[in-house]
Design an enzyme around this catalytic site. Structure first.
Site, PDB file in Angstrom:
ATOM      1  N   ARG A 269       0.736  -1.101  -0.116  1.00  7.93           N
ATOM      2  CA  ARG A 269       0.095  -0.053  -0.005  1.00  7.93           C
ATOM      3  C   ARG A 269       0.908   1.317   0.170  1.00  7.93           C
ATOM      4  O   ARG A 269       1.672   1.624   1.040  1.00  7.93           O
ATOM      5  CB  ARG A 269      -0.876   0.122   1.272  1.00  7.93           C
ATOM      6  CG  ARG A 269      -2.097   0.981   1.129  1.00  7.93           C
ATOM      7  CD  ARG A 269      -2.743   1.020   2.627  1.00  7.93           C
ATOM      8  NE  ARG A 269      -1.954   2.014   3.419  1.00  7.93           N
ATOM      9  CZ  ARG A 269      -1.685   1.916   4.584  1.00  7.93           C
ATOM     10  NH1 ARG A 269      -2.011   0.888   5.285  1.00  7.93           N
ATOM     11  NH2 ARG A 269      -0.914   2.556   5.279  1.00  7.93           N
ATOM     12  N   HIS A 273      -3.673   4.356   4.804  1.00  4.61           N
ATOM     13  CA  HIS A 273      -4.788   3.432   4.928  1.00  4.61           C
ATOM     14  C   HIS A 273      -6.246   4.011   4.437  1.00  4.61           C
ATOM     15  O   HIS A 273      -6.913   3.242   3.785  1.00  4.61           O
ATOM     16  CB  HIS A 273      -4.880   2.913   6.458  1.00  4.61           C
ATOM     17  CG  HIS A 273      -6.005   2.005   6.728  1.00  4.61           C
ATOM     18  ND1 HIS A 273      -6.088   0.680   6.338  1.00  4.61           N
ATOM     19  CD2 HIS A 273      -7.302   2.068   7.354  1.00  4.61           C
ATOM     20  CE1 HIS A 273      -7.357   0.249   7.174  1.00  4.61           C
ATOM     21  NE2 HIS A 273      -7.909   0.945   7.587  1.00  4.61           N
ATOM     22  N   TYR A 282       4.393   5.830  10.507  1.00  2.00           N
ATOM     23  CA  TYR A 282       4.701   4.295  10.770  1.00  2.00           C
ATOM     24  C   TYR A 282       5.600   3.690   9.349  1.00  2.00           C
ATOM     25  O   TYR A 282       6.243   2.853   9.571  1.00  2.00           O
ATOM     26  CB  TYR A 282       3.759   3.626  11.062  1.00  2.00           C
ATOM     27  CG  TYR A 282       2.337   3.568  10.145  1.00  2.00           C
ATOM     28  CD1 TYR A 282       2.454   2.796   9.066  1.00  2.00           C
ATOM     29  CD2 TYR A 282       1.334   4.516  10.390  1.00  2.00           C
ATOM     30  CE1 TYR A 282       1.379   2.709   8.195  1.00  2.00           C
ATOM     31  CE2 TYR A 282       0.390   4.541   9.289  1.00  2.00           C
ATOM     32  CZ  TYR A 282       0.373   3.878   8.339  1.00  2.00           C
ATOM     33  OH  TYR A 282      -0.982   3.543   7.513  1.00  2.00           O
TER      34      TYR A 282
END
Length: 377
Positions: A269, A273, A282
């Site tokens: 990805r 998100h 992160y």
């Protein structure tokens, strides 16, 4: 094409001897021999690969445009799929008209390629409707936000298909994070026990929101399915031909009475998100850069160039189609009528009943407190 061996699960090597995944097109665009997948690619020629390239460009443009629309206040939320185009386009291309698809919230590209209009996809994320399309007409179930819940829906549907004796497969999508949910394990149990004609398609994009997949599983996710007695394949999810072949094999197996298959498509990805997420908190920049070098569209373009395709013409054609799609979506959103809040009661049950009517009246009275609307609105 070839018949599927319905009696013997694919041979597996000990983990230490396994390749990372099955791959047909390497990141530099070169074609590799993959005996397990080659029988499912016999019809693949330059024209088909060019079509897959065009579809990946369309899916990426829809995703990019929707992200911009959300930032501009036109959508309430959007779950980007940047980097996962090959997994979505390859698997969509393997499904037949009679096969039924159960998506999670991120399969907007697959939904588009299954014939649902881009506007119908986006108006759900705009908050303008509770269901954007007719699932019976499109063979696409409504998107599921609850993680993993759609796997139970898919297995139940597949069991019904098997009882009816239909030549159809059910394909259900979910991410790596969903494999830690109880619903997915229950679905694997039921599908194995009843040999349901279902394909579990896991897009392992390495992140369950901000949780890396390595903390969820000490081994490959595809190995989990084998513990339930379900054959599995682990493929390069950025290789559209590998995904196409693997999904074709699994769909054929399901429709021929061979039961379920689990596919782990290893991808990444590249964005957040959802548009409410900040992945810079992160995701390591160096890891992101490594995966940029494996971009699925760059890969297929390199392969097409090696076949002698006119890349300038193909890129121009794909870009023109993508621009038209984006323009049509923006124009349609501007003209779309918003559904009234009371519409949430219209399609809950096949027939009206007193309980639902009471809830609708109470809801209208509640809204009237704030907006001065009449109770019967």
């Amino acid at each position: 094409m070839t018949d599927v061996d319905l009696t013997t699960p694919p041979a597996t090597a000990p983990p230490e001897q396994e390749r990372e995944f099955l791959q047909v097109i390497a990141p530099d665009g070169t074609r590799r021999a993959e005996p397990e997948l080659e029988p499912w690619l016999e019809d693949v020629d330059t024209d088909l690969i060019a079509r897959l390239h065009r579809e990946m460009v369309l899916v990426r443009r829809l995703d990019t445009e929707a992200t911009h629309l959300q930032r501009q206040g036109e959508l309430a939320l959007w779950p980007p799929l940047l980097g996962q185009e090959a997994s979505q386009v390859g698997s969509a291309g393997a499904m037949r008209a009679q096969d039924f698809m159960f998506p999670s919230y991120r399969e907007n590209g697959v939904i588009l390629l299954r014939g649902v209009s881009a506007l119908d996809v986006l108006r759900v994320w705009r908050g303008s409707t509770f269901r954007g399309w007719d699932p019976v007409a499109s063979q696409v179930a409504p998107q599921q936000i609850i993680i993993g819940a759609q796997t139970l829906h898919a297995v139940g549907y597949a069991m019904g298909v098997a009882r009816d004796g239909e030549d159809a497969a059910t394909v259900v999508y979910f991410g790596d994070g969903a494999t830690s949910q109880g619903d997915v394990s229950e679905s694997l149990v039921f599908s194995a026990s009843y040999q349901a004609p279902v394909v579990f398609f896991c897009q392992n994009n390495h992140w369950a929101i901000s949780e890396p997949v390595r903390l969820q599983s000490r081994g490959h996710l595809a190995d989990r399915a084998r513990g339930f007695g379900i054959p599995s394949m682990r493929v390069d999810g950025n290789d559209v031909l590998a995904v196409l072949a693997a999904t074709r094999a699994a769909v054929a197996r399901a429709s021929q009475g061979g039961g379920p298959t689990f596919i782990e498509a290893v991808t990444y990805r590249m964005g957040p998100h959802t548009t409410a997420d900040d992945p810079t908190r992160y995701q390591a920049p160096e890891e992101l850069e490594q995966w940029r070098q494996r971009d699925p569209i760059d890969r297929i373009e390199a392969h097409l160039a090696s076949l002698g395709a006119d890349m300038d013409a193909l890129r121009a054609e794909a870009a023109e189609a993508a621009d038209a799609l984006a323009a049509d979506v923006r124009a349609a959103l501007g003209e779309m009528e918003e559904a009234a809040p009371s519409s949430m009661f219209h399609h809950v049950y096949a027939e009206p009943h007193q309980g639902l009517a009471r809830q609708a009246r109470e809801h209208a009275l509640y809204l009237a407190q704030f907006h001065g609307e009449e109770a019967g609105a």
